[in-house]
Design an enzyme around this catalytic site. Structure first.
Site, PDB file in Angstrom:
ATOM      1  N   ASN A 188       0.858  -1.071  -0.221  1.00 35.29           N
ATOM      2  CA  ASN A 188       0.035  -0.036   0.115  1.00 35.29           C
ATOM      3  C   ASN A 188       0.973   1.378  -0.267  1.00 35.29           C
ATOM      4  OD1 ASN A 188      -2.563   1.623   0.345  1.00 35.29           O
ATOM      5  ND2 ASN A 188      -2.079   1.832   2.299  1.00 35.29           N
ATOM      6  N   HIS A 205       0.773   5.323   1.031  1.00 34.11           N
ATOM      7  CA  HIS A 205       0.203   6.245   2.225  1.00 34.11           C
ATOM      8  C   HIS A 205       0.820   7.623   2.050  1.00 34.11           C
ATOM      9  CE1 HIS A 205      -2.303   7.603   5.539  1.00 34.11           C
ATOM     10  NE2 HIS A 205      -1.405   7.985   6.005  1.00 34.11           N
ATOM     11  N   THR A 265      -0.690  -5.101   6.581  1.00 36.04           N
ATOM     12  CA  THR A 265      -0.985  -6.161   7.805  1.00 36.04           C
ATOM     13  C   THR A 265      -2.554  -5.858   8.233  1.00 36.04           C
ATOM     14  OG1 THR A 265      -0.290  -4.807   9.323  1.00 36.04           O
ATOM     15  CG2 THR A 265       1.358  -6.535   8.514  1.00 36.04           C
ATOM     16  N   LEU A 321      -4.646  -1.305  10.507  1.00 34.36           N
ATOM     17  CA  LEU A 321      -4.706  -0.348   9.422  1.00 34.36           C
ATOM     18  C   LEU A 321      -3.418   0.716   9.431  1.00 34.36           C
ATOM     19  CD1 LEU A 321      -6.743   0.507   7.005  1.00 34.36           C
ATOM     20  CD2 LEU A 321      -7.622   2.324   8.762  1.00 34.36           C
TER      21      LEU A 321
HETATM   22  C1  GRF Z   1      -2.869   8.461  -2.982  1.00 33.54           C
HETATM   23  O1  GRF Z   1      -2.390   9.856  -2.489  1.00 33.54           O
HETATM   24  C2  GRF Z   1      -2.368   7.223  -2.165  1.00 33.54           C
HETATM   25  O2  GRF Z   1      -1.201   7.743  -1.271  1.00 33.54           O
HETATM   26  C3  GRF Z   1      -3.706   7.108  -1.269  1.00 33.54           C
HETATM   27  O3  GRF Z   1      -4.593   7.377  -2.278  1.00 33.54           O
HETATM   28  C4  GRF Z   1      -4.293   8.193  -3.240  1.00 33.54           C
HETATM   29  C5  GRF Z   1      -4.565   7.513  -4.699  1.00 33.54           C
HETATM   30  O4  GRF Z   1      -4.544   8.589  -5.553  1.00 33.54           O
HETATM   31  N1  GRF Z   1      -3.577   5.704  -0.780  1.00 33.54           N
HETATM   32  P1  GRF Z   1      -4.665   7.986  -6.995  1.00 33.54           P
HETATM   33  O5  GRF Z   1      -5.947   7.407  -7.160  1.00 33.54           O
HETATM   34  O6  GRF Z   1      -3.422   6.951  -7.225  1.00 33.54           O
HETATM   35  O7  GRF Z   1      -4.480   9.116  -8.200  1.00 33.54           O
END
Ligand code: GRF
Length: 217
Positions: A117, A119, A151, A154
């Site tokens: 993921n 973030h 995991t 969250l």
């Molecule tokens: C990103 O900022 C990512 O970090 C978060 O959701 C956003 C998704 O943006 N998890 P995109 O759809 O890839 O433009």
């Protein structure tokens, strides 16, 4: 790990999306330049049929799969249906790119240590759905981007890569968002490549990254 079939030539990747898909775009662009190692995006799955990310995927002739949440009684029922589809496509790595559903324990076990993921903050700070805004409003001077394993807790899995982004006096939420996304688009392909090259080893909370020069490869 669940019943993940590992193929030899390529590592089959599914990218899960809900929205704009700018990270998906960065991953697809990287793949074209060999930037995902042996990783090959073979499926883009979404819980939202209106996600612009799906258009981006179709633009690259990728297979798409939409599974809306309505119609499933529980998170696990939904995830079982999703996992079934991913197994059919022989997916070995699941990349969450703005996928707005929280995954069930079932799914996380099924793809144990095979879900990444991204973030938009420096975890463990500013967890949750509004990492950029929360950091901006808190007045911190440095925030950033984190790529981590998923995991059951969250936004808390072992960190693979992080990069800092300064918040300057003249930054607005918009300019900060722009800076964060720019770093995301650089960092996520890099992390996926490390994974597909087998350079990541999870040791408790820590992810060890095998350097290229260590084994001469
Ligand atoms: C990103 O900022 C990512 O970090 C978060 O959701 C956003 C998704 O943006 N998890 P995109 O759809 O890839 O433009």
């Amino acid at each position: 790990m669940g019943s993940v079939n590992v193929s030899e030539e390529y590592m089959n990747i599914a990218v899960l999306v809900s929205g704009d898909g700018s990270n998906l775009q960065a991953l697809m662009d990287a793949e074209e330049k060999g930037g995902l190692g042996s990783g090959k995006i073979v499926l883009v799955a979404s819980d939202n049929h209106e996600a612009f990310a799906l258009e981006r995927a179709r633009g690259k002739n990728l297979e798409t799969f939409v599974l809306e949440g309505s119609g499933y009684r529980s998170r696990e029922d939904y995830d079982r249906a999703m996992a079934r589809r991913l197994h059919e496509a022989r997916i070995e790595l699941v990349v969450l790119a703005g996928f707005m559903r929280v995954l069930s324990g079932f799914f996380i076990d099924e793809y144990k240590d095979r879900i990444l993921n991204i973030h938009p903050a420096l975890l463990p700070s500013f967890k949750g759905a509004h990492g950029i805004k929360d950091a901006y409003e808190s007045g911190v001077k440095i925030t950033g981007v984190t790529v981590h394993f998923v995991t059951k807790e969250l936004d808390s899995g072992p960190v693979i890569l992080q990069t800092g982004v300064g918040i300057e006096e003249n930054d607005t939420l918009d300019t900060l968002e722009e800076k964060i996304h720019k770093e995301e688009h650089r960092l996520y392909p890099e992390a996926v490549k490390l994974f597909t090259e087998g350079r990541l080893r999870v040791e408790g909370r820590r992810v060890r990254i095998r350097r290229r020069d260590v084994d001469g490869d």
